[in-house]
Scaffold this motif. Structure first.
Motif, PDB file in Angstrom:
ATOM      1  N   CYS A  58       0.840  -1.189   0.000  1.00 28.03           N
ATOM      2  CA  CYS A  58       0.000   0.000   0.000  1.00 28.03           C
ATOM      3  C   CYS A  58       0.881   1.246   0.000  1.00 28.03           C
ATOM      4  O   CYS A  58       1.927   1.279   0.646  1.00 28.03           O
ATOM      5  CB  CYS A  58      -0.858  -0.034   1.259  1.00 28.03           C
ATOM      6  SG  CYS A  58      -1.957   1.366   1.438  1.00 28.03           S
ATOM      7  N   HIS A  94       0.291   3.885   1.407  1.00 30.82           N
ATOM      8  CA  HIS A  94       0.189   4.568   2.687  1.00 30.82           C
ATOM      9  C   HIS A  94       1.324   4.107   3.598  1.00 30.82           C
ATOM     10  O   HIS A  94       2.321   4.802   3.728  1.00 30.82           O
ATOM     11  CB  HIS A  94      -1.188   4.294   3.300  1.00 30.82           C
ATOM     12  CG  HIS A  94      -1.395   4.948   4.627  1.00 30.82           C
ATOM     13  ND1 HIS A  94      -2.040   4.307   5.657  1.00 30.82           N
ATOM     14  CD2 HIS A  94      -1.033   6.157   5.090  1.00 30.82           C
ATOM     15  CE1 HIS A  94      -2.068   5.118   6.700  1.00 30.82           C
ATOM     16  NE2 HIS A  94      -1.466   6.248   6.383  1.00 30.82           N
ATOM     17  N   GLN A  95       1.201   2.912   4.168  1.00 32.09           N
ATOM     18  CA  GLN A  95       2.269   2.449   5.044  1.00 32.09           C
ATOM     19  C   GLN A  95       2.688   1.034   4.699  1.00 32.09           C
ATOM     20  O   GLN A  95       2.988   0.240   5.590  1.00 32.09           O
ATOM     21  CB  GLN A  95       1.827   2.503   6.506  1.00 32.09           C
ATOM     22  CG  GLN A  95       1.727   3.908   7.046  1.00 32.09           C
ATOM     23  CD  GLN A  95       1.294   3.923   8.499  1.00 32.09           C
ATOM     24  OE1 GLN A  95       1.397   2.937   9.208  1.00 32.09           O
ATOM     25  NE2 GLN A  95       0.794   5.057   8.956  1.00 32.09           N
ATOM     26  N   GLY A 140       0.937  -1.423   3.808  1.00 30.02           N
ATOM     27  CA  GLY A 140       0.015  -2.476   4.230  1.00 30.02           C
ATOM     28  C   GLY A 140      -0.124  -3.520   3.121  1.00 30.02           C
ATOM     29  O   GLY A 140       0.063  -3.205   1.946  1.00 30.02           O
ATOM     30  N   CYS A 185      -7.320  -1.452   1.413  1.00 31.59           N
ATOM     31  CA  CYS A 185      -6.214  -1.937   2.241  1.00 31.59           C
ATOM     32  C   CYS A 185      -6.722  -2.407   3.604  1.00 31.59           C
ATOM     33  O   CYS A 185      -7.565  -1.749   4.222  1.00 31.59           O
ATOM     34  CB  CYS A 185      -5.182  -0.825   2.426  1.00 31.59           C
ATOM     35  SG  CYS A 185      -3.778  -1.326   3.439  1.00 31.59           S
ATOM     36  N   HIS A 244      -5.535   0.561   6.929  1.00 29.35           N
ATOM     37  CA  HIS A 244      -6.263   1.792   7.240  1.00 29.35           C
ATOM     38  C   HIS A 244      -7.309   2.120   6.185  1.00 29.35           C
ATOM     39  O   HIS A 244      -7.844   3.213   6.150  1.00 29.35           O
ATOM     40  CB  HIS A 244      -5.308   2.973   7.380  1.00 29.35           C
ATOM     41  CG  HIS A 244      -4.090   2.671   8.191  1.00 29.35           C
ATOM     42  ND1 HIS A 244      -2.928   2.233   7.631  1.00 29.35           N
ATOM     43  CD2 HIS A 244      -3.879   2.716   9.521  1.00 29.35           C
ATOM     44  CE1 HIS A 244      -2.020   2.019   8.583  1.00 29.35           C
ATOM     45  NE2 HIS A 244      -2.572   2.296   9.745  1.00 29.35           N
ATOM     46  N   PHE A 301      -7.126   2.548   2.798  1.00 35.39           N
ATOM     47  CA  PHE A 301      -6.869   3.311   1.568  1.00 35.39           C
ATOM     48  C   PHE A 301      -7.387   2.486   0.393  1.00 35.39           C
ATOM     49  O   PHE A 301      -7.340   1.259   0.425  1.00 35.39           O
ATOM     50  CB  PHE A 301      -5.363   3.566   1.393  1.00 35.39           C
ATOM     51  CG  PHE A 301      -4.873   4.795   2.109  1.00 35.39           C
ATOM     52  CD1 PHE A 301      -5.338   5.117   3.375  1.00 35.39           C
ATOM     53  CD2 PHE A 301      -3.933   5.634   1.511  1.00 35.39           C
ATOM     54  CE1 PHE A 301      -4.882   6.238   4.045  1.00 35.39           C
ATOM     55  CE2 PHE A 301      -3.470   6.769   2.170  1.00 35.39           C
ATOM     56  CZ  PHE A 301      -3.938   7.074   3.438  1.00 35.39           C
TER      57      PHE A 301
END
Ligand code: HEM
Ligand code: FES
Lengths: 256, 351
Positions: free
Chosen positions: B276, B278-279, B281, B295, B298, B300
Motif C-alpha cells: 500500500c 500509505h504504510q 500495508g 487496504c 487503514h 486506503f
C-alpha cells in the motif's frame, strides 16, 4: 453480487467485524485489567528503600568543628544527644558546607538545621536560622570536657559494601542507594556532600562509615567510578567519638 | 487518504481506541501512585518523586512492548487487525508518558545542585567503559529521542513529505529505540532490583516481542515458499484461478522476492503491487469494496485496473500484466509505473 464484507475491518466505515469482535473485546478487557494489575503490583512490590528520613524540626547545636575529611561537629551533650554526638554536616540540596567551615576548623561553633537519620548516622542539613558560625555563647568548660574528642585506631579491615553520598543515604532520597541512583550520588559528592561507606557486615556494631583517603582527606574523584556498585575495599578504621571513619586505599577497591 | 491534512480524522473506532488506551494508562498510574499498599513491610515509603518517575517509566515500557506486539499479532491472526488501525495514537501517548518519566527524573535526581540540571544529566556519570554503573540514562535519552522523532513524524503529512519508503525506514527505528529501552532498564533499575514483578515483566515482554516477530516472519516465508512460482518464458505462473475467492485479494511472491496482489472481481482479474502507498500495508490481504481494492490496515483504496486511488485522492501503486491460461494465472514480473492502466483479464476468455 456485491458482498457485504462484514468480516473485513475498515476503520472509517464501520466497527469491528463480527468475527473479530469477541477477540477484540477480550483484548480490551485484558489490556485494562493487565494495566491495573501491573500498576498495583509493581508499585506494591518495590524494594524497601531503607529507614532513613528527614526530621523536619529545626534544631541547633554547639560543638567543635572538624573539617577533615568532611565537615563534622563534635556536639556537646544536650537534650537531643545526652551523650554528645558526632554530626555530619551538609548544606541545602546537593551542597557541602566546606566553604563556611574552612575558616572555623577546630573552633567552637553554633550550627542549626534539620536532621537526617539512618541507623547510627546523623546528618545535619544546615539551615538559615542558625547558620554555621563561631559560637555566640561558647561552651562551658564542663561541656567542653564532656565532648569525646578521642581518636581510636581500630586497625586495618577489608570491607564489602557500597560507596554512597551521605545525604541521600540517610534519607534525603528513598532509595538513595544503588545503581539507579548513581548519577545522583555522584552529583551530591561533586557538590561536597560527605561520602559514606555502607558495609554489608557491621564492625563494632556499626555498618556506616565516613569515607576518607589514607591521609584523612576527602576521597578522590577517581573513586566515583565505584559509587553505587557492590565493592570490596581495604582500609584503616578509626573511631572519632561515636563516628567511624574508614580511611580507604584507593588502589584496593574491587567491584564484586 | 486525505487531500487536506487535518490533525486527526476522527471516527468512532478511533474514539474507542483512544479511550481504552487512556483508561489503561490512567488506571495504571492511579493504582501505582495512590492505591498500592506502600506501607507494607517497608521501613519508610519510597519518595513520592521516585515513585512518580517509576510509575511513568514502567508504564511507558509496558505500552511500547504492547505496541510492538500488535504488528506480528495482526500478521499471525487477521482478527487482530482492528488493533493496528490506530496504533499511531498509542505511539504518541507512549511518548507523552515516557517524556513525563524523563522530566520527573531530571527534576528530582539532577536538581538541587550547583550544576545545571541538563549539564548534570550528561556529566555526572561518564563511566561508559564499565558494565556495573554504566550511565544507563544515555539509553533512556536515546529511546526518548526515537519516540520523539516518531511521534512528531507520525502524521500522514510527513509520510507524504518523506515518501513512504523513507518514512517506513525511519519508523523501523522503533526497534532500535525498544532495544535501547531494554538496555536502559537492564543496566539501571534491574541492577539493584530485588522486587519480583517488574524484572519478570521486562524479561517476559522483551522475549514476547522478539518471539512474535520471529513467528510472524517465519509464517510469511513459509507462505512464500509454499506458493511455487513457475517461470514460463517472460511470464511467471503464480496461482490457479480456483484458489482466488471473489472480491478478495491474493498475495503471491515473485521469484525476486517481491510480492504482488491479485484480485478477482466482477468476472475479472487484476494485479498490483502488494504494498500500500500509505504504510506498505498488504493489499493482497484486502478486499474489493465499491469496486476498489481496499487496504486491510487503514482502508486506503485503489482502482484495480490502474492502481490509482479514486478522486480526489492521489495515491498510486504499480500494476502488473496478467494472463489466464487453462486456469493458470500468469504474471509479467516487470511492474508497470504506478498508475498505469492495464486491461483486466476477463475470466470468461482464457487464452
Ligand atoms: C531523558 C531520558 C531518560 C532518563 C534521564 C531516564 C532516567 C531514568 C532513571 C534515573 C531511572 C532510575 C529510576 C529509579 O531510581 O528507580 C530510570 C528508570 C526507568 N526508565 Fe528511564 N529515563 C529516560 C527515558 C526513559 C524512557 C524513554 C523510558 C521508556 C520509554 C524509560 C523507562 C524507564 C523504566 C521502565 C525504568 C525502570 C523503572 C523505574 O525505576 O522507573 N526511561 N530512568
Ligand atoms: S497501509 Fe495504511 S491504508 Fe494501507
Amino acid at each position: 453480487m456485491a458482498k457485504t464484507h462484514d468480516d473485513f475491518f475498515v476503520g472509517y466505515i464501520r466497527g469491528v467485524p463480527r468475527g473479530s469482535r469477541a477477540l477484540i473485546i477480550l483484548v480490551i478487557l485484558a489490556f485494562v485489567g493487565a494495566m491495573s494489575g501491573a500498576g498495583y503490583f509493581i508499585s506494591a512490590t518495590q524494594p524497601d528503600p531503607g529507614p532513613g528520613r528527614f526530621f523536619f524540626q529545626h534544631k541547633a547545636f554547639t560543638g567543635i568543628l572538624e573539617t577533615a575529611p568532611y565537615p563534622l561537629v563534635r556536639v556537646a551533650p544536650n537534650e537531643t544527644y545526652p551523650e554528645g554526638h558526632t554530626l555530619l554536616l551538609a548544606g541545602q540540596g546537593k551542597r557541602g558546607v566546606q566553604a563556611t567551615a574552612a575558616a572555623l576548623a577546630g573552633k567552637v561553633v553554633d550550627v542549626g538545621g534539620v536532621l537526617l537519620k539512618r541507623g547510627t548516622i546523623d546528618m545535619l542539613q544546615v539551615g538559615r536560622r542558625v547558620p554555621l558560625q563561631a559560637s555566640v555563647d561558647g561552651l562551658s568548660d564542663d561541656a567542653r570536657e564532656a565532648i569525646d574528642l578521642s581518636v581510636t585506631d581500630l586497625g586495618t579491615w577489608r570491607l564489602t559494601g557500597e560507596i554512597c553520598d551521605g545525604k541521600c543515604y540517610v534519607g534525603a532520597m528513598r532509595p538513595g542507594t544503588g545503581i539507579a541512583h548513581k548519577a545522583c550520588a555522584n552529583l551530591c559528592l561533586n557538590g561536597g556532600v560527605p561520602a559514606v561507606f555502607v558495609s554489608t557486615a557491621p564492625v563494632e556494631g556499626t555498618e556506616f562509615f565516613l569515607l576518607s583517603d589514607q591521609n584523612g582527606n576527602p576521597i578522590d574523584k577517581e573513586l566515583q567510578r565505584f559509587v553505587a556498585a557492590r565493592v570490596q575495599v581495604d582500609g584503616q578504621i578509626e573511631r572519632r567519638g561515636d563516628l567511624m571513619v574508614f580511611k580507604v586505599d584507593l588502589n584496593s577497591v574491587e567491584v564484586l | 487518504m486525505s487531500v487536506k491534512y487535518t490533525p486527526v480524522q476522527w471516527n468512532p473506532n478511533k474514539y474507542v481506541y483512544d479511550l481504552v488506551t487512556l483508561a489503561g494508562i490512567v488506571l495504571y498510574i492511579v493504582l501505582f501512585l495512590k492505591f498500592a499498599p506502600m506501607e507494607i513491610e517497608r521501613s519508610q515509603q519510597v519518595n513520592y518523586p521516585i515513585l512518580r518517575m517509576r510509575a511513568f517509566g514502567t508504564c511507558a515500557f509496558l505500552l511500547l512492548s504492547i505496541i510492538l506486539c500488535i504488528g506480528p499479532l495482526a500478521r499471525l491472526d487477521k482478527r487482530f487487525l482492528p488493533l493496528l488501525y490506530n496504533r499511531r495514537h498509542l505511539g504518541v501517548l507512549t511518548f507523552a508518558v515516557a517524556l513525563t518519566h524523563a522530566s520527573y527524573v531530571i527534576d528530582w535526581y539532577y536538581v538541587f545542585s550547583p550544576t545545571d540540571r541538563y549539564v548534570a544529566l550528561i556529566t555526572s556519570n561518564v563511566d561508559y567503559g564499565q558494565f556495573l554503573g554504566f550511565p544507563f540514562e544515555a539509553f533512556g535519552i536515546f529511546s526518548l529521542f526515537v519516540l520523539l522523532v516518531l511521534a512528531v513524524t507520525s502524521h500522514d503529512f510527513w509520510l507524504k513529505f518523506f515518501t513512504p519508503p523513507f518514512w517506513k525506514a525511519l519508523h523501523m527505528m522503533i526497534y532500535v529505540g525498544y532495544a535501547s529501552l531494554v538496555a536502559h532498564v537492564l543496566f539501571g533499575y534491574m541492577q539493584g532490583a530485588t522486587d519480583p514483578i517488574f524484572p519478570v515483566l521486562v524479561l517476559f515482554f522483551s522475549a514476547t516481542v522478539l518471539l512474535l516477530h520471529i513467528a510472524a516472519g517465519k509464517r510469511e516465508t513459509t507462505a512464500d515458499r509454499s506458493t511455487t512460482a513457475m517461470i514460463e518464458g517472460d511470464w511467471v505462473n503464480v496461482a490457479r484461478l480456483e484458489d482466488l475467492e471473489d472480491e478478495h485479494g491474493h498475495v503471491v511472491p515473485l521469484p525476486g522476492g517481491e510480492r504482488i496482489a491479485i484480485f478477482r472481481y466482477d468476472g475479472k482479474l487484476s494485479a498490483t503491487s502488494n504494498a500500500c502507498a500509505h504504510q506498505n500495508g498488504p493489499l493482497g490481504e484486502g478486499r474489493i469494496i465499491d469496486g476498489c481494492i481496499t487496504c486491510p490496515w487503514h482502508g486506503f483504496q485503489y482502482r484495480p485496473e490502474d492502481g490509482c486511488a479514486p478522486t480526489p485522492f492521489t495515491e498510486k501503486i504499480a500494476t502488473y500484466r496478467l494472463l489466464l491460461k487453462d486456469g493458470d494465472i500468469l504474471v509479467d514480473p516487470k511492474p508497470n509505473p504506478p498508475g498505469t492502466h492495464v486491461d483486466p483479464v476477463l475470466i470468461g476468455e482464457s487464452v
